[in-house]
Design a protein around this motif. Structure first.
Motif, PDB file in Angstrom:
ATOM      1  N   VAL A  41       0.836  -1.122  -0.023  1.00  0.00           N
ATOM      2  CA  VAL A  41      -0.056  -0.144   0.074  1.00  0.00           C
ATOM      3  C   VAL A  41       0.736   1.435  -0.178  1.00  0.00           C
ATOM      4  CG1 VAL A  41      -1.862   1.256   1.249  1.00  0.00           C
ATOM      5  CG2 VAL A  41      -1.868  -1.197   1.236  1.00  0.00           C
ATOM      6  N   LEU A  42       0.647   2.043  -1.267  1.00  0.00           N
ATOM      7  CA  LEU A  42       1.742   3.119  -1.202  1.00  0.00           C
ATOM      8  C   LEU A  42       1.136   4.551  -1.030  1.00  0.00           C
ATOM      9  CD1 LEU A  42       3.076   1.860  -4.876  1.00  0.00           C
ATOM     10  CD2 LEU A  42       4.155   1.420  -2.409  1.00  0.00           C
ATOM     11  N   PHE A  59      -2.981   6.233   0.354  1.00  0.00           N
ATOM     12  CA  PHE A  59      -4.331   5.951   0.911  1.00  0.00           C
ATOM     13  C   PHE A  59      -4.541   7.334   1.297  1.00  0.00           C
ATOM     14  CE2 PHE A  59      -7.251   3.233   3.980  1.00  0.00           C
ATOM     15  CZ  PHE A  59      -8.276   3.327   2.874  1.00  0.00           C
ATOM     16  N   LYS A  77     -15.326  13.504   4.012  1.00  0.00           N
ATOM     17  CA  LYS A  77     -15.919  12.200   4.192  1.00  0.00           C
ATOM     18  C   LYS A  77     -15.064  11.015   5.159  1.00  0.00           C
ATOM     19  CE  LYS A  77     -18.722  12.831   0.848  1.00  0.00           C
ATOM     20  NZ  LYS A  77     -20.083  12.413   0.852  1.00  0.00           N
ATOM     21  N   GLN A  78     -14.254  11.388   5.879  1.00  0.00           N
ATOM     22  CA  GLN A  78     -13.568  10.656   6.885  1.00  0.00           C
ATOM     23  C   GLN A  78     -14.352   9.968   7.919  1.00  0.00           C
ATOM     24  OE1 GLN A  78      -9.598  12.293   8.153  1.00  0.00           O
ATOM     25  NE2 GLN A  78      -8.966  12.494   5.866  1.00  0.00           N
ATOM     26  N   ARG A  79     -13.994   8.844   8.670  1.00  0.00           N
ATOM     27  CA  ARG A  79     -14.730   8.097   9.381  1.00  0.00           C
ATOM     28  C   ARG A  79     -16.079   7.890   9.354  1.00  0.00           C
ATOM     29  NH1 ARG A  79     -11.634  10.471  14.972  1.00  0.00           N
ATOM     30  NH2 ARG A  79     -11.064   8.180  15.530  1.00  0.00           N
ATOM     31  N   MET A  80     -16.371   7.784   8.044  1.00  0.00           N
ATOM     32  CA  MET A  80     -17.839   7.321   7.370  1.00  0.00           C
ATOM     33  C   MET A  80     -17.792   6.097   6.834  1.00  0.00           C
ATOM     34  SD  MET A  80     -18.551  11.187   6.384  1.00  0.00           S
ATOM     35  CE  MET A  80     -20.075  10.665   5.735  1.00  0.00           C
ATOM     36  N   GLY A  81     -16.807   5.076   6.926  1.00  0.00           N
ATOM     37  CA  GLY A  81     -16.576   3.837   6.210  1.00  0.00           C
ATOM     38  C   GLY A  81     -16.123   3.807   4.947  1.00  0.00           C
ATOM     39  N   CYS A  82     -15.914   5.215   4.384  1.00  0.00           N
ATOM     40  CA  CYS A  82     -15.534   5.114   2.711  1.00  0.00           C
ATOM     41  C   CYS A  82     -14.178   4.390   2.752  1.00  0.00           C
ATOM     42  CB  CYS A  82     -15.338   6.673   2.617  1.00  0.00           C
ATOM     43  SG  CYS A  82     -16.793   7.323   2.397  1.00  0.00           S
ATOM     44  N   ARG A 140     -12.871   2.064   4.336  1.00  0.00           N
ATOM     45  CA  ARG A 140     -13.035   0.497   4.324  1.00  0.00           C
ATOM     46  C   ARG A 140     -13.710   0.049   3.039  1.00  0.00           C
ATOM     47  NH1 ARG A 140     -15.748  -3.740   8.729  1.00  0.00           N
ATOM     48  NH2 ARG A 140     -14.578  -5.398   7.613  1.00  0.00           N
ATOM     49  N   ILE A 168       2.786  -2.115   4.158  1.00  0.00           N
ATOM     50  CA  ILE A 168       2.318  -0.836   4.088  1.00  0.00           C
ATOM     51  C   ILE A 168       3.763   0.233   4.308  1.00  0.00           C
ATOM     52  CG2 ILE A 168       0.806   0.701   5.104  1.00  0.00           C
ATOM     53  CD1 ILE A 168      -0.565  -1.779   4.703  1.00  0.00           C
ATOM     54  N   ASP A 169       3.734   1.151   3.289  1.00  0.00           N
ATOM     55  CA  ASP A 169       4.717   2.145   3.076  1.00  0.00           C
ATOM     56  C   ASP A 169       4.222   3.382   4.327  1.00  0.00           C
ATOM     57  OD1 ASP A 169       6.992   3.638   2.488  1.00  0.00           O
ATOM     58  OD2 ASP A 169       6.511   3.737   0.300  1.00  0.00           O
ATOM     59  N   ARG A 170       5.308   3.347   5.077  1.00  0.00           N
ATOM     60  CA  ARG A 170       4.942   4.560   6.300  1.00  0.00           C
ATOM     61  C   ARG A 170       3.605   4.831   6.569  1.00  0.00           C
ATOM     62  NH1 ARG A 170      10.092   8.001   4.555  1.00  0.00           N
ATOM     63  NH2 ARG A 170      10.401   6.721   2.491  1.00  0.00           N
ATOM     64  N   PRO A 171       2.970   3.964   7.241  1.00  0.00           N
ATOM     65  CA  PRO A 171       1.497   4.143   7.620  1.00  0.00           C
ATOM     66  C   PRO A 171       1.394   5.178   8.464  1.00  0.00           C
ATOM     67  CG  PRO A 171       2.225   2.028   8.369  1.00  0.00           C
ATOM     68  CD  PRO A 171       3.232   2.596   7.619  1.00  0.00           C
ATOM     69  N   SER A 172       0.315   6.012   8.464  1.00  0.00           N
ATOM     70  CA  SER A 172       0.152   7.054   9.317  1.00  0.00           C
ATOM     71  C   SER A 172      -0.611   6.438  10.535  1.00  0.00           C
ATOM     72  CB  SER A 172      -0.574   8.048   8.854  1.00  0.00           C
ATOM     73  OG  SER A 172      -2.110   7.595   8.511  1.00  0.00           O
ATOM     74  N   HIS A 177     -10.640  -2.429  11.658  1.00  0.00           N
ATOM     75  CA  HIS A 177     -11.408  -3.163  10.541  1.00  0.00           C
ATOM     76  C   HIS A 177     -10.768  -4.554  10.400  1.00  0.00           C
ATOM     77  CE1 HIS A 177     -13.871   0.079   9.472  1.00  0.00           C
ATOM     78  NE2 HIS A 177     -12.620   1.062   9.282  1.00  0.00           N
TER      79      HIS A 177
END
Ligand code: ACO
Length: 194
Positions: A118-119, A121, A127-132, A134, A153-157, A167
């Motif tokens: 995953v490069l 995301f 629209k965050q925290r509304m299931g988008c 996922r 995963i490349d450098r995940p936040s 999830h």
């Protein structure tokens, strides 16, 4: 994110898969139409890539039209087809691709692998925290025929780490010497999973 053209005419679906040719997968129009679509898709990738970089505090965007054109990576977009008064808006971007990596397993043994990574995301702030996120991630997993534990995963936040835990229950990280995060389960063969 809104654009000065009708998104629904260019992207046609809620989930869109885009590769090197900067056209939606399955595109069947003629040259004249593709010549009109790919610059628009390039603009979408540039703007979404820039917004993602800002959200992650990065100096440089990981995703742009030009970068996708010169790679074998895949970008998945999530569209709100009802946004911008029915013209559509772009909600999320997820970029994946294979990379050659050296990864330690739980016993500290080094392996050369070429997993799907995953490069980039990003889901638009409105629209965050509304299931988008996922919904987009699930679409990518089904298209790529894989499961979350097999991805690097490349450098995940922090938000993305929270997302993966919430999830998919991913919690135990195998320590690495590069910027990639892999989870326990990464080395378990797909056929051995219950
Ligand atoms: N703070 C903490 N956790 C968060 C936040 C936040 N602001 N936003 C999302 N999450 C995590 C939480 O676990 C949250 O569950 P909760 O609301 O019950 O706490 C869960 O994600 C929500 O899941 P979705 O709604 O499906 O995810 P969302 O649509 O918000 O998309 C994403 C997740 C893409 C990480 C989004 O929050 C985002 O764009 N963040 C900013 C950019 C970013 O950090 N991208 C990842 C960079 S790393 C990389 O790209 C390799």
């Amino acid at each position: 994110m809104e654009f000065p053209f009708n998104i629904n005419r260019v992207l046609l679906k809620k989930f869109v898969k885009i590769r090197q040719n900067l056209l939606p997968e399955g595109f069947s129009g003629d040259r004249r139409i593709s010549g009109d679509f790919s610059p628009k898709i390039s603009d979408i990738l540039d703007e979404m890539g820039r917004a993602s970089a800002i959200a992650q505090g990065l100096q440089k965007a990981v995703t742009s039209g030009e970068r996708l054109r010169n790679s074998d990576h895949t970008v998945y977009l999530l569209i709100d087809t009802e946004g911008k008064s029915g013209e559509g808006s772009v909600v999320g971007l997820l970029k994946v691709g294979k990379k050659k990596l050296f990864v330690f397993d739980a016993a500290g043994v080094h392996h050369e692998v070429q997993p799907l990574c995953v490069l980039d995301f990003y889901v638009h702030e409105s629209k965050q925290r509304m299931g988008c996120g996922r919904a987009l991630y699930e679409y990518m997993l089904s298209e790529e025929k894989t499961s979350p534990q097999y991805l690097a995963i490349d450098r995940p936040s922090e938000k993305f780490l929270g997302f993966l835990y919430k999830h998919y229950g991913l919690e135990k990280i195998l320590p690495q010497s590069n910027n990639f995060v892999v989870y326990e389960g990464f080395f378990i063969a797909k056929s051995d999973q219950v």
